[in-house]
Write an enzyme that holds these catalytic residues in place. Structure first.
Site, mmCIF file in Angstrom:
data_model
loop_
_atom_site.group_PDB
_atom_site.id
_atom_site.type_symbol
_atom_site.label_atom_id
_atom_site.label_comp_id
_atom_site.label_asym_id
_atom_site.label_seq_id
_atom_site.Cartn_x
_atom_site.Cartn_y
_atom_site.Cartn_z
ATOM 1 N N SER A 39 0.872 -1.182 0.000
ATOM 2 C CA SER A 39 0.000 0.000 0.000
ATOM 3 C C SER A 39 0.903 1.224 0.000
ATOM 4 C CB SER A 39 -0.859 -0.012 1.271
ATOM 5 O OG SER A 39 -1.527 1.216 1.453
ATOM 6 N N TYR A 51 -2.145 -1.691 10.230
ATOM 7 C CA TYR A 51 -2.148 -1.797 8.766
ATOM 8 C C TYR A 51 -0.825 -1.308 8.193
ATOM 9 C CZ TYR A 51 -3.980 -1.302 3.986
ATOM 10 O OH TYR A 51 -4.187 -1.410 2.633
HETATM 11 P P1 NAD Z 1 -11.407 -5.999 -0.773
HETATM 12 O O1 NAD Z 1 -11.971 -6.041 0.599
HETATM 13 O O2 NAD Z 1 -12.264 -5.494 -1.883
HETATM 14 O O3 NAD Z 1 -10.814 -7.425 -1.175
HETATM 15 C C1 NAD Z 1 -10.026 -8.161 -0.286
HETATM 16 C C2 NAD Z 1 -10.324 -9.629 -0.514
HETATM 17 O O4 NAD Z 1 -9.454 -10.376 0.348
HETATM 18 C C3 NAD Z 1 -11.756 -10.025 -0.169
HETATM 19 O O5 NAD Z 1 -12.326 -10.736 -1.237
HETATM 20 C C4 NAD Z 1 -11.607 -10.901 1.064
HETATM 21 O O6 NAD Z 1 -12.582 -11.938 1.143
HETATM 22 C C5 NAD Z 1 -10.210 -11.463 0.869
HETATM 23 N N1 NAD Z 1 -9.619 -11.919 2.126
HETATM 24 C C6 NAD Z 1 -9.627 -11.303 3.332
HETATM 25 N N2 NAD Z 1 -9.027 -12.080 4.251
HETATM 26 C C7 NAD Z 1 -8.618 -13.212 3.609
HETATM 27 C C8 NAD Z 1 -7.950 -14.377 4.014
HETATM 28 N N3 NAD Z 1 -7.590 -14.580 5.302
HETATM 29 N N4 NAD Z 1 -7.675 -15.334 3.086
HETATM 30 C C9 NAD Z 1 -8.052 -15.156 1.786
HETATM 31 N N5 NAD Z 1 -8.722 -14.067 1.351
HETATM 32 C C10 NAD Z 1 -8.991 -13.116 2.258
HETATM 33 O O7 NAD Z 1 -10.100 -5.090 -0.647
HETATM 34 P P2 NAD Z 1 -9.091 -4.488 -1.741
HETATM 35 O O8 NAD Z 1 -9.137 -3.026 -1.578
HETATM 36 O O9 NAD Z 1 -9.301 -5.113 -3.049
HETATM 37 O O10 NAD Z 1 -7.712 -4.984 -1.090
HETATM 38 C C11 NAD Z 1 -6.808 -5.863 -1.745
HETATM 39 C C12 NAD Z 1 -5.424 -5.533 -1.230
HETATM 40 O O11 NAD Z 1 -5.104 -4.186 -1.590
HETATM 41 C C13 NAD Z 1 -5.271 -5.606 0.283
HETATM 42 O O12 NAD Z 1 -4.023 -6.184 0.606
HETATM 43 C C14 NAD Z 1 -5.312 -4.153 0.708
HETATM 44 O O13 NAD Z 1 -4.638 -3.932 1.916
HETATM 45 C C15 NAD Z 1 -4.607 -3.512 -0.464
HETATM 46 N N6 NAD Z 1 -4.849 -2.077 -0.627
HETATM 47 C C16 NAD Z 1 -6.113 -1.587 -0.727
HETATM 48 C C17 NAD Z 1 -6.296 -0.214 -0.856
HETATM 49 C C18 NAD Z 1 -7.659 0.415 -0.951
HETATM 50 O O14 NAD Z 1 -7.785 1.637 -0.760
HETATM 51 N N7 NAD Z 1 -8.706 -0.324 -1.258
HETATM 52 C C19 NAD Z 1 -5.186 0.634 -0.908
HETATM 53 C C20 NAD Z 1 -3.917 0.087 -0.811
HETATM 54 C C21 NAD Z 1 -3.763 -1.275 -0.676
#
Ligand code: NAD
Length: 268
Positions: A136, A149
């Site tokens: 991130s 986080y």
């Molecule tokens: P999201 O919630 O849309 O998707 C995350 C997915 O991970 C979900 O489908 C969930 O079921 C799955 N998940 C959660 N725990 C799990 C586990 N123990 N085993 C397997 N699957 C699991 O979120 P996103 O925004 O798509 O996030 C994806 C990645 O991007 C994450 O690592 C998040 O930290 C990172 N990220 C997100 C953002 C943002 O603003 N959305 C910004 C920077 C980084």
């Protein structure tokens, strides 16, 4: 055509990357804790190419190893692995419990470690492959009010850069994906199964105060595919995230001052 596996593929960024990969002809395993969501994504993508769903909890190292090995055995190789599953956890540090810390470490850091531990030996043995770990922007800049986080995301950046140096001689590439705020369900589901905090409840609102326009998962997926082609060490997007990262490199103390000013914007 690559054989790819993505964790957290049922939603948000993972789903967008899986979609972009299938549309360009890759074979993709969509792995997620949410099996129904993974089935739905793989089912929709199967009309356009090859996608399969797998139920996976990334906190379970044996399950991660078994799935990665299974994909390698059934498809003959494993070209791209996205250790992407993650959760958002936030709150004032003095109100966080050890459960907040430990759950974040389990999913966001140990989940990625399990993925690397499973994928890397396979890729070393086959002499090629690319591991992409989703960190991130919070892994590059001071990010108050979400210390569990940001701690895990800084660790994922460090893991990825160190492994990238070590893996190059084996023909294996490693990158970290470092997005700013992206419009996904993550922002509406902070502190999942954990005690709520004000910061977590208002995560989407807070994100919009810090970054006026949320990035889309689809635009990020395009950046990620470009980053893979260019073999970038860190895929940082959008442009505002690259500017914030540059600020930290120019003056860490200045970046902390900016983060402090940002905190005052978080108060309604
Ligand atoms: P999201 O919630 O849309 O998707 C995350 C997915 O991970 C979900 O489908 C969930 O079921 C799955 N998940 C959660 N725990 C799990 C586990 N123990 N085993 C397997 N699957 C699991 O979120 P996103 O925004 O798509 O996030 C994806 C990645 O991007 C994450 O690592 C998040 O930290 C990172 N990220 C997100 C953002 C943002 O603003 N959305 C910004 C920077 C980084």
């Amino acid at each position: 055509m690559n054989v790819a596996l993505i964790t957290g593929g049922a939603s948000g960024i993972g789903r967008a990357i899986a979609t972009a990969l299938v549309l360009r002809g890759d074979t993709v395993t969509v792995a997620d804790l949410d099996k129904r969501g993974a089935d739905e994504v793989a089912g929709r993508l199967s009309g356009h190419g090859t996608a399969e769903a797998a139920e996976l909890d990334v906190t379970d190292p044996d399950a991660v190893s078994a799935l990665y090995r299974d994909v390698r055995e059934r498809h003959g190789r494993l070209d791209l692995v996205f250790n992407n599953a993650g959760i958002a956890v936030g709150g004032r540090t003095d109100e966080l419990t050890l459960d907040h810390w430990n759950r974040t470490l389990d999913v966001n850091l140990r989940g990625v470690i399990h993925g690397v531990h499973a994928a890397y030996p396979i890729m070393v043995a086959q002499g090629h492959g690319h591991i992409l770990n989703t960190a991130s922007l919070a892994g590059l800049v001071p990010a108050p009010m979400m210390l569990p986080y940001t701690t895990t995301k800084h660790a994922v950046v460090g893991l990825s850069l160190g492994l990238r140096a070590e893996a190059a001689a084996a023909g294996v590439r490693v990158s970290a994906i470092c997005p700013g705020f992206v419009d996904t369900p993550l922002l509406d589901n902070a502190n999942p199964d954990l005690p709520p905090t004000e910061a977590a409840t208002n995560a989407r609102e807070a994100a919009l105060r810090i970054q006026r326009r949320l990035y889309t998962a689809e635009a990020l997926a395009r950046d990620v595919l470009r980053g893979i082609d260019k073999n970038q060490a860190l895929i940082v997007a959008p442009a505002s995230a690259r500017a914030a990262w540059r600020g930290v490199r120019l003056s860490p103390e200045g970046a902390v001052r900016v983060a402090r000013r940002g905190l005052s914007r978080l108060r309604p």
